[in-house]
Design a protein around this motif. Structure first.
Motif, PDB file in Angstrom:
ATOM      1  N   LEU A   1       0.819  -1.208   0.000  1.00  8.06           N
ATOM      2  CA  LEU A   1       0.000   0.000   0.000  1.00  8.06           C
ATOM      3  C   LEU A   1       0.855   1.262   0.000  1.00  8.06           C
ATOM      4  CD1 LEU A   1      -2.790  -1.196   2.432  1.00  8.06           C
ATOM      5  CD2 LEU A   1      -3.096  -0.615   0.017  1.00  8.06           C
ATOM      6  N   ASN A   2       1.943   1.246   0.742  1.00 12.73           N
ATOM      7  CA  ASN A   2       2.835   2.400   0.768  1.00 12.73           C
ATOM      8  C   ASN A   2       3.436   2.679  -0.605  1.00 12.73           C
ATOM      9  OD1 ASN A   2       4.677   4.377   2.312  1.00 12.73           O
ATOM     10  ND2 ASN A   2       6.144   3.050   1.264  1.00 12.73           N
TER      11      ASN A   2
ATOM     12  N   GLY B   1       1.300   4.961  -2.487  1.00 11.64           N
ATOM     13  CA  GLY B   1       0.984   6.273  -1.924  1.00 11.64           C
ATOM     14  C   GLY B   1       0.036   6.304  -0.748  1.00 11.64           C
ATOM     15  N   THR B   2      -0.448   5.156  -0.304  1.00 11.90           N
ATOM     16  CA  THR B   2      -1.281   5.143   0.904  1.00 11.90           C
ATOM     17  C   THR B   2      -0.422   5.489   2.118  1.00 11.90           C
ATOM     18  OG1 THR B   2      -2.814   3.474   0.046  1.00 11.90           O
ATOM     19  CG2 THR B   2      -2.682   3.683   2.431  1.00 11.90           C
ATOM     20  N   LYS B   3      -0.938   6.343   2.980  1.00 15.66           N
ATOM     21  CA  LYS B   3      -0.237   6.649   4.233  1.00 15.66           C
ATOM     22  C   LYS B   3      -0.424   5.473   5.185  1.00 15.66           C
ATOM     23  CE  LYS B   3      -0.062   9.899   8.091  1.00 15.66           C
ATOM     24  NZ  LYS B   3      -0.709  11.068   8.758  1.00 15.66           N
ATOM     25  N   VAL B   4       0.670   4.790   5.511  1.00 11.07           N
ATOM     26  CA  VAL B   4       0.607   3.545   6.273  1.00 11.07           C
ATOM     27  C   VAL B   4       1.210   3.731   7.657  1.00 11.07           C
ATOM     28  CG1 VAL B   4       1.349   1.136   6.403  1.00 11.07           C
ATOM     29  CG2 VAL B   4       0.730   2.135   4.184  1.00 11.07           C
TER      30      VAL B   4
ATOM     31  N   SER C   1      14.317   0.384   6.335  1.00 11.41           N
ATOM     32  CA  SER C   1      13.891   0.566   4.952  1.00 11.41           C
ATOM     33  C   SER C   1      12.461   1.090   4.884  1.00 11.41           C
ATOM     34  CB  SER C   1      14.010  -0.752   4.184  1.00 11.41           C
ATOM     35  OG  SER C   1      13.600  -0.606   2.848  1.00 11.41           O
ATOM     36  N   PHE C   2      11.584   0.518   5.717  1.00 11.22           N
ATOM     37  CA  PHE C   2      10.191   0.971   5.759  1.00 11.22           C
ATOM     38  C   PHE C   2      10.098   2.453   6.136  1.00 11.22           C
ATOM     39  CE2 PHE C   2       7.391  -3.083   6.383  1.00 11.22           C
ATOM     40  CZ  PHE C   2       7.843  -3.553   5.169  1.00 11.22           C
ATOM     41  N   LYS C   3      10.839   2.827   7.156  1.00 15.96           N
ATOM     42  CA  LYS C   3      10.795   4.221   7.617  1.00 15.96           C
ATOM     43  C   LYS C   3      11.332   5.159   6.538  1.00 15.96           C
ATOM     44  CE  LYS C   3      10.964   3.399  12.604  1.00 15.96           C
ATOM     45  NZ  LYS C   3      11.760   3.501  13.853  1.00 15.96           N
TER      46      LYS C   3
END
Length: 465
Positions: A194-195, A198-201, A225-227
């Motif tokens: 989702l990120n 462009g979804t704010k996750v 990496s996620f951050k």
């Protein structure tokens, strides 16, 4: 009541355990039926492993296009159609389900559609669905009904504001923001997917790291990496006071006693699974259970003679490949094709980017057990193929018994990790030592050279670090 049809084996459940068991029994020349509420493939093929990997492939490709200039290529006007991405994943599931249907026909497996209830030992009644009313008499019954997503009490899953992984795989509209509760493999994969679009996750985990069952250093690479990609990772955090509104979901995030109110368009529950035993047994059939899962012996036979179970329904690890292995072992054993083996070492994989794959024990577990071990670690930053491919994130870590060189655990984080872990799995099966992997020539340049170098690092002999 309908007249019964006699079978050598009736399998209840058509997922990776159930369909594999039915096909294996067919290969052995047995008369077999597989009962499934939907089409063959179960949760994994229809609502789990396969369609989710199709979604992740779209996310990976989109991300690569967005960063194509790193490779000297300019791509302009990149866009996506979320509904087509979801549609493609459903098409992939459709194709694979048809493949299982073909294999059923090839191996003369009767596909029975409906809910199978064990009315008495040796008898399965179809209590609803297309084939409702059928009675299947069986010399042996194998229960492979798997698990279903765990839900929170008093929180209705509507598929829009509140989702489990099943509803998320068929989203009709991309949420602008989502809170994902649970940062295990499913939660991490949906967070990445989702990120990417462009979804704010916000990814929330009660324990102190994302991917709680994985090596702590591998999990740290994923979280970093996620951050970097904009995912808000909240570890050691609980979710409380969830309130669903017509157009949003409001909740409190609680860490160290401090509350923070947060609102998102949707909430996705990825908080584990529970045994799928609904309508499975009549009151006349009493199976021994352990925390809701069916207890079995070393032959995969339950506490009632002639009733067997395999896959997620007998408890963790809840992995499709483990379920298939168990089911085939159970069928081989019940029909005299060797002594069944129980699962010992198995690979676990998470398909976000960077990927994570592991087998055996973690450093933390070995320390808790007081095992004397050595560590060999090789970073992909030192791999020529990884750097050339713009995939230098992550590492390979090998945990080895200090006295005998036995491989006790292996952990890979980075590109193609889920493909590479098989080498260490085979090594552990064959009781290979780190020295033997170190002395096996690996082609250059390849990502798998890191496997050899990590083994060499155990002895302080890695060349490229």
């Amino acid at each position: 009541m309908s007249s019964s049809t006699k079978y050598d084996l009736v399998v209840i459940g058509g997922g990776p355990a159930g369909y594999a068991a039915a096909i294996r029994a067919g290969q052995l020349g047995k008369k077999v039926a597989c009962v499934e509420q939907e089409r063959p493939g179960g949760t994994c093929l229809n609502w789990g492993c396969i369609p989710s990997k199709a979604l992740l492939k779209s996310a990976e490709f989109y991300n690569k296009l967005k960063h194509s200039e790193d490779l000297g290529i300019t791509v302009k006007g990149v866009d996506y159609d979320f509904s087509k991405i979801i549609g493609r994943s459903r098409d992939v599931a459709d194709t694979m389900a048809k493949g299982i249907g073909f294999l059923f026909k090839k191996n003369k497996v009767d596909h029975v559609i409906g809910t199978g209830t064990v009315s008495v030992p040796g008898m399965v009644e179809i209590t609803d669905g297309k084939d409702k009313g059928k009675i299947l008499a069986a010399e042996k019954i194998l229960i492979a009904t798997g698990c279903k997503p765990r839900r929170l009490p008093d929180l209705d899953v509507d598929g829009e504001r509140v989702m489990t992984s099943r509803q998320a795989l068929a989203m009709k509209k991309q949420p602008k923001s989502v809170v994902i509760v649970g940062a295990g493999a499913i939660g991490a994969e949906f967070a990445y997917f989702l990120n990417a679009f462009g979804t704010k996750v916000t990814l929330v985990e009660m324990l102190d790291q994302v991917l709680p069952v994985e090596d702590h250093e591998a999990a740290a690479v994923v979280e970093k990496s996620f951050k970097k990609d904009g995912i808000d990772c909240r570890t050691s955090t609980a979710v409380e006071n969830i309130k669903v509104n017509p157009k949003s979901v409001k909740m409190d995030l609680v860490k160290d006693g401090k509350k923070e109110s947060i609102t998102a368009e949707s909430i996705l529950l990825a908080i584990g699974v529970v045994a799928n035993t609904e309508n499975l047994l009549s009151p006349r059939v009493k199976l021994k259970l352990d925390r809701g899962y069916i207890s079995v012996d070393d032959n995969y036979e339950s506490s009632v003679k002639g009733i067997y179970a395999a896959g997620d329904i007998i408890g963790p690890p809840w992995l499709a490949h483990v379920a298939t292995y168990e089911a085939i072992q159970a069928v081989n054993g019940m029909f005299g094709e060797g002594k069944p083996q129980r699962v010992t070492d198995f690979p676990g994989c998470t398909y976000c980017l960077p990927q994570v794959a592991s087998i055996g024990k973690t450093e933390k577990k070995l320390k808790e057990e007081g095992v004397d071990f050595k560590v060999g670690k090789f970073p992909f930053q030192a791999s020529g193929k990884a750097v050339a491919s713009n995939q230098s994130e992550g590492f390979v870590k090998l945990l080895v018994d200090k006295k005998y060189g036995e491989i006790l655990g292996a952990h890979i984080v980075g590109a193609d990790a889920t493909e590479m872990i098989a080498e260490y799995g085979l090594g552990m099966k064959l009781e290979a030592t780190a020295e033997e992997i170190h002395n096996t020539i690996h082609a250059h340049p390849t990502m798998s050279e890191a496997m050899m170098e990590a083994a060499a690092a155990v002895f302080g002999e890695a060349i490229h670090i």
